[in-house]
Design an enzyme around this catalytic site. Structure first.
Site, short mmCIF file in Angstrom:
data_model
loop_
_atom_site.label_atom_id
_atom_site.label_comp_id
_atom_site.label_asym_id
_atom_site.label_seq_id
_atom_site.Cartn_x
_atom_site.Cartn_y
_atom_site.Cartn_z
N ASN A 174 139.84 52.80 80.66
CA ASN A 174 139.74 51.67 81.59
C ASN A 174 141.14 51.12 81.80
O ASN A 174 141.77 50.64 80.86
CB ASN A 174 138.84 50.57 81.00
CG ASN A 174 137.40 51.02 80.84
OD1 ASN A 174 137.04 52.11 81.30
ND2 ASN A 174 136.59 50.18 80.23
N TRP A 184 135.58 49.53 88.94
CA TRP A 184 134.92 48.36 88.39
C TRP A 184 135.07 47.25 89.39
O TRP A 184 136.20 46.90 89.74
CB TRP A 184 135.55 47.92 87.05
CG TRP A 184 134.80 46.74 86.50
CD1 TRP A 184 135.06 45.41 86.70
CD2 TRP A 184 133.61 46.80 85.71
NE1 TRP A 184 134.12 44.64 86.09
CE2 TRP A 184 133.20 45.46 85.47
CE3 TRP A 184 132.82 47.84 85.19
CZ2 TRP A 184 132.06 45.15 84.73
CZ3 TRP A 184 131.70 47.52 84.44
CH2 TRP A 184 131.34 46.19 84.22
N ASN A 232 132.11 51.00 74.77
CA ASN A 232 133.05 50.56 75.79
C ASN A 232 134.13 49.67 75.17
O ASN A 232 133.81 48.67 74.51
CB ASN A 232 132.33 49.75 76.88
CG ASN A 232 133.31 49.20 77.91
OD1 ASN A 232 133.90 49.95 78.68
ND2 ASN A 232 133.53 47.89 77.88
N GLU A 233 135.37 50.02 75.37
CA GLU A 233 136.52 49.18 74.99
C GLU A 233 136.44 48.57 73.61
O GLU A 233 136.65 47.36 73.44
CB GLU A 233 136.73 48.05 76.02
CG GLU A 233 137.12 48.55 77.39
CD GLU A 233 137.43 47.41 78.37
OE1 GLU A 233 137.37 46.23 77.97
OE2 GLU A 233 137.73 47.71 79.53
N GLU A 239 131.28 38.12 84.48
CA GLU A 239 132.45 38.73 83.84
C GLU A 239 132.65 38.11 82.45
O GLU A 239 132.61 36.89 82.29
CB GLU A 239 133.70 38.54 84.71
CG GLU A 239 133.74 39.47 85.92
CD GLU A 239 133.85 40.95 85.54
OE1 GLU A 239 134.36 41.23 84.44
OE2 GLU A 239 133.42 41.80 86.33
N TYR A 267 143.81 48.75 84.11
CA TYR A 267 143.99 47.70 85.11
C TYR A 267 145.45 47.41 85.44
O TYR A 267 145.79 47.13 86.56
CB TYR A 267 143.30 46.40 84.67
CG TYR A 267 141.81 46.50 84.72
CD1 TYR A 267 141.11 46.24 85.89
CD2 TYR A 267 141.08 46.90 83.59
CE1 TYR A 267 139.72 46.36 85.94
CE2 TYR A 267 139.70 47.02 83.64
CZ TYR A 267 139.03 46.75 84.81
OH TYR A 267 137.66 46.87 84.87
N HIS A 317 127.96 48.48 75.37
CA HIS A 317 128.99 47.77 76.15
C HIS A 317 129.01 46.31 75.66
O HIS A 317 128.54 45.41 76.36
CB HIS A 317 128.66 47.88 77.64
CG HIS A 317 129.80 47.56 78.56
ND1 HIS A 317 130.35 48.48 79.43
CD2 HIS A 317 130.52 46.42 78.74
CE1 HIS A 317 131.34 47.92 80.12
NE2 HIS A 317 131.45 46.67 79.71
N ARG A 368 128.12 54.34 86.77
CA ARG A 368 128.37 54.07 85.36
C ARG A 368 127.59 52.82 84.97
O ARG A 368 127.81 51.75 85.54
CB ARG A 368 129.85 53.87 85.09
CG ARG A 368 130.15 53.53 83.64
CD ARG A 368 131.65 53.52 83.36
NE ARG A 368 131.91 53.15 81.99
CZ ARG A 368 132.42 51.97 81.60
NH1 ARG A 368 132.73 51.04 82.49
NH2 ARG A 368 132.62 51.72 80.31
N GLU A 397 137.04 52.64 84.34
CA GLU A 397 137.17 51.37 85.06
C GLU A 397 138.55 51.27 85.66
O GLU A 397 139.55 51.58 85.00
CB GLU A 397 136.97 50.15 84.13
CG GLU A 397 135.56 49.98 83.64
CD GLU A 397 135.39 48.72 82.77
OE1 GLU A 397 136.25 47.81 82.83
OE2 GLU A 397 134.39 48.65 82.04
N GLN A 438 125.94 42.38 81.92
CA GLN A 438 126.58 41.76 83.08
C GLN A 438 125.75 41.81 84.35
O GLN A 438 125.94 40.99 85.24
CB GLN A 438 127.94 42.42 83.32
CG GLN A 438 128.93 42.13 82.21
CD GLN A 438 130.21 42.94 82.35
OE1 GLN A 438 130.27 44.08 81.91
NE2 GLN A 438 131.23 42.35 82.95
#
Ligand SMILES: *[C@@H]1O[C@H](CO)[C@@H](O)[C@H](O)[C@H]1NC(C)=O
Ligand SMILES: *[C@@H]1O[C@H](CO)[C@@H](O)[C@H](O)[C@H]1NC(C)=O
Ligand SMILES: *[C@@H]1O[C@H](CO)[C@@H](O)[C@H](O)[C@H]1NC(C)=O
Length: 525
Positions: free
Chosen positions: A345, A470, A202-203, A477, A347, A157, A113, A427, A57
């Site tokens: 993470n 984040w 990641n995720e 994105e 949101y 990631h 990070r 995040e 990213q």
């Protein structure tokens, strides 16, 4: 006969990444007054505050200095992202890392990070290390350390080498375990003297869903009727579980290597980072409560249960049956406790309700009769498809509802059900339309209420050790290209130098971090 499948739960997950105006009335004035007095000094002295990014990213330099494509280069070059963009140049951190580290220092970050691009370090997926890739990460890490900033490094990631996808379907093959472990070995060996915090993946809980169930992430695998696109390959009913299984085994293998060979002398910590939305029952009916528990198990328990207990949650084993892979005794043994911390993470919140309607569609593993909404009472919206949500013109904006109580409930749930592990919020942040510009008051409100809520969770006994916004700066994105941004710093993507400008949120976070500490510096750049 009941058709096996699993694809219902992804709808809520997607949505949260997408849009929808909040129905919750919030008194912003109260929030700002009550939180304006908090600073990092209200937190334990060793609590780490940072901000994050990921290699694909933010780096750019996609085909420079020996880097070869990751699955994300292939995907974006086929113009699959909503604005048909890619991150070939991205935020160009590859060339601007020194300036960026200075900005991080001025902001007062304890940690950054970041992730390492596997195909930059080992372009062919396995074998030879790219000396220029090695050099880049050594330089970046050294620059961070020289400025007193700890690198918190994620190994994967979303961006594994395309060559491994071509050769054996990447995460779908157990061959990934050996290659990932060898890649991790290079990272531990080369950087572990300075990197004291590692996250393996990641995720993975959303990566596998989007990539192997509904086909809207690379490698675009899915089968009808579960895809949001028509995929040319895949099997939505099984592959999502197989890829997750291989990720868990890869994680456990890398952690085992780290602990046996490196941790003793390097004295770092290792974990994994999961997407962790909070699921709230829409009512207190037993049906809604049971539905909510299923959703949590399929979202978070899918990974957290094996990591803590060595096996998948009972709801998954029951609903998925023989399509769910199982862990051999020695694999289970290696997985159990294979982390020093869990990265979450977070949101937003979803509301979950049992929906009889979905019984007509005998096709869902975890939902069977569950649906989910985003937003909150009274203006709950049923989310139908992803295209609708990507059409921002129909919506006020991608702002998320302010629901810090959701993060508190999440942390409490993890504390109680998963033996109170050490947690890093890896995040948290607020998506806004790119047109918002630098006056990102909504982001300031969001960060204030979420950071303040951490104090309550710590008082409640959660083992929280860090928090990362984040993102540090605007970047490509994965779901939105450049149409939505999360950065504390704005990046001018129309400028060939990718100039950076502090947003209001950057100033707020700087004040929060430095008010009683380091001298605040100017933003000259
Ligand atoms: C997928 O294919 C089916 C039948 O061939 C078609 O009806 C549907 O519109 C296609 N869906 C997408 C998202 O292209
Ligand atoms: C588990 O044991 C099998 C042999 O029975 C071996 O091939 C495999 O590598 C072992 N896995 C782990 C994680 O130790
Ligand atoms: C920033 O936006 C807020 C409302 O969101 C507005 O009240 C304020 O005047 C704006 N500030 C500037 C400098 O434009």
């Amino acid at each position: 006969m009941v058709k096996p499948s699993n694809s219902f739960h992804q709808v809520p997950l997607l949505l949260l990444l997408l849009v929808v105006a909040s129905a919750r009335e919030y008194n912003n004035k109260d929030i700002i007054t009550t939180t304006s007095t908090i600073s990092r000094n209200d937190f334990p002295p060793d609590f780490v505050f940072g901000a994050g990014s990921s290699a694909y990213q933010i780096e750019g330099a996609a085909s420079e200095d020996g880097r070869k494509p990751s699955i994300w280069d292939t995907y974006t070059h086929a113009e699959k992202v909503v604005d048909k963009s890619n991150a070939d140049i991205g935020s160009d951190q590859y060339h601007k890392y020194k300036d960026d580290v200075k900005l991080m220092h001025d902001m007062g970050l304890d940690a950054y990070r970041m992730s390492i691009s596997w195909p930059r370090l080992i372009p062919d997926g396995r074998g030879a290390v790219n000396p220029k890739g090695l050099n880049y990460y050594n330089n970046l890490i050294n620059e961070l350390i020289a400025h007193g900033i700890k690198p918190h490094v994620t190994l994967n990631h979303f961006d594994h080498p395309q060559v491994l996808e071509d050769e054996y379907n990447g995460l779908l093959s157990p061959k990934i375990i050996e290659d990932f472990t060898a890649y991790a070995d290079v990272c531990f060996k080369e950087f572990g003297d300075r990197v004291k915090s590692w996250s393996t993946f990641n995720e993975p809980n959303i990566q596998t869903l989007l990539g192997n169930d509904i086909g809207m992430f690379p490698p675009e695998r899915c089968t009808y009727p579960f895809g949001v696109v028509n995929c040319s390959k895949g099997d939505s009913t099984t592959e999502v579980y197989v890829s997750a299984h291989n990720i868990l085994l890869s994680h456990a293998s890398a952690v085992n290597l780290y602990r046996k060979t490196y941790q003793g002398k390097q004295k770092g910590q290792i974990g994994i980072t999961l997407l962790a939305m909070w699921m709230e029952p829409l009512s207190d009916s037993l049906r809604d409560l049971a539905a909510t528990k299923r959703v949590i198990d399929f979202h978070l328990g899918w990974f957290l249960h094996p990591l803590v207990y060595g096996y998948y949650p009972a709801t998954m084993r029951k609903n998925v049956g023989s399509r769910l892979p199982y862990f051999k005794d020695n694999e289970s043994e290696q997985l159990r406790g294979s982390f020093d911390f869990i990265g979450l993470n977070h949101y937003q919140v979803f509301y979950v309700s049992d929906v009889a309607r979905s019984l007509d569609d005998n096709s869902r593993d975890y939902a069977l009769d569950t649906s989910a909404w985003v937003g909150g009472p009274p203006a709950i919206r049923v989310l139908k498809n992803t295209k609708e949500f990507l059409d921002f013109s129909r919506l006020k904006g991608p702002e998320l509802p302010l629901a810090p109580w959701g993060l508190q409930r999440l942390l409490e749930y993890v504390r109680v059900n998963y033996k109170n592990p050490e947690i890093e919020i890896n995040e948290n942040g607020s998506p806004l339309l790119t047109s918002t510009g630098r006056n990102d008051t909504k982001r300031v409100e969001y960060l204030q209420v979420y950071i303040k809520s951490l104090l309550t969770s710590i008082r409640m006994g959660s083992n929280l050790r860090g928090y990362f916004v984040w993102s540090f700066m605007d970047c490509f994105e994965f779901l939105f290209g450049y149409t939505v941004e999360y950065g504390l710093y704005e990046v001018d993507f129309n400028d060939k130098d990718r100039k950076r400008y502090p947003k209001l949120s950057a100033e707020w976070y700087t004040t929060f971090l430095t008010k009683h500490g380091k001298e605040r510096k100017s933003y000259s750049y």
